[in-house]
Write an enzyme that holds these catalytic residues in place. Sequence first.
Site: not given
Ligand code: GLN
Length: 541
Positions: A190, A379, A383, A460, A505, A507
């Site tokens: 359509k 990231c 951690q 951070r 990152h 990716e």
């Molecule tokens: N929250 C974590 C930091 O600020 C990891 C951030 C993230 O995975 N992009 O360091």
Amino acid sequence: MKTPTKYITVTGGVLSGLGKGIAAASIGHLLSSRLKIIPIKCDGYLNVDPGTMNPFEHGEVFVLDDGGEVDMDFGHYERFLGVRCKSNWNLTMGKVFDMVRKKERRGDYLGKTVQYIPHVTDVIKSHIFGIVQEEQADLVIIEIGGTVGDIENELFLEAMRQMKEDVGRQNIVYIHLTYVPIPHGVNEQKSKPTQQSVNLLKQRGIFPDIIIGRCSHFLTKEIKAKISSFCDVTAEAVITGLDVDDIYEIPIIFEQEGLPEIIHKKLNIYSPPDLRKWKRLVDNIKSPDKRITVAMCGKYTRLEDSYASIIESFNHCSAHFRSKIDLKWVETTDLKDASFLKSLDGLIVPGGFGSRGTEGKIEAIRLAREQNIPFLGLCLGLQLAVIEFARNVCGLEDANSTEIAPDTPHPIIDILPEQKSITEKGGTMRLGAYPAVLKEGSLVHALYQKTRVCERHRHRYEVNPDYHQILSENGMVFSGTSADGRLVEFIELPDLKFFVATQAHPELKSRMEFPAPLFYGFVKACLDGAADRADPHKESQ
Ligand code: GLN
């Protein structure tokens, strides 16, 4: 004389989510062989950038080399065009108003009443022309976010209308993406939604040259003829935007539909596409001969857009390994027992913020480490892997990140003193590409095949340097650090098949032609593990 810069604008109609970004990126891909193409995205919202927006609402925040936090369509542009974008190529109405307000305060308007037209539209256009100048672009593809008729995009559309006077009608092509439904029971394509949407565009003074009709089937000759006569474009300029399983098929469909020739004709440019390699890779994705399942422990698991670049990185690996990679989305908020991982081929823990679900992710990482299941941490994933190792291998009870537990006795992840002074929200993160030095002989080094890499960051917190020694003494290898050794960029556990994480990152830089090395290594380890399990002979060796 240099030929004048050419412009393509891409607008959307009928409904949102039709894939304007992918359409714009695919057009760019098809025209990129001989032209320097710059993609620009105009977004109508009043945020200065999407950095402060919930990915649940707006999809992934894409981070550029220069630290800009931009619309996720820039991910498509970079992946399809092979360019490194810059943050000022994402123009939001928030940025535009900011620029107008600054000019007004500076007295630039010399006592005039500041108005939407011409003052706001002039700022939009001069921003675009500034980029053209700076980049010496041959072709600019400008995508206007939202749907024609949305109030917030009116000024961008008006600026696009005016552009034809500034650049010359022969140097600009207006492409409109619409929707061609096949209603259940009616069973034919359509054209009415397209007609109405084009009318809305015409009311704004934009007369499209090319219409892309998104549809579940190729547009028939009849519907093309109908759209052509009602919308005042030639029939050959009505192009199918086919529903596909894999977005990388779109350039192939557009080429088949004759889109590059029409654009060449209209803009008098010549840049023939060469899709041979691209097609081979797409074929690999479409006809896999191996299959693995990877658990993905995220927070925004309900919306795949929030992890768009990770999904694309896996698609890039699928193309290289001719494998289907199923992602099993795992919401970890209430996860107590991660033993389901034993039947899967790998675990990925992506980035994230805040404390929700972190204990479940730590539990999943523990299981992956103890059972030697391939693990990739990104990231926050790095951690949490370090926290898990500190607690269960180094014996640092209740070790944690100060983001998650500010009073932890072992702040293994913390904001470093040099970063504590930055407090203002929106600009406090370590953003953009930073170099890391890789340790020779490490797995990460073998995957990247170089000693210096530059991946993008958005975080951070860091691995606390006070704990570097105890972590390494217990067997964790810091396979990549900042040049001064203070910031941990990559870790690995060398005794395991694949246990790697990064503060970055990777990716964000993965491409169909060059999958991100860590994803490549991770998927290879998952495939090897799956092959070993499938081959009982190997198992018993
Ligand atoms: N929250 C974590 C930091 O600020 C990891 C951030 C993230 O995975 N992009 O360091």
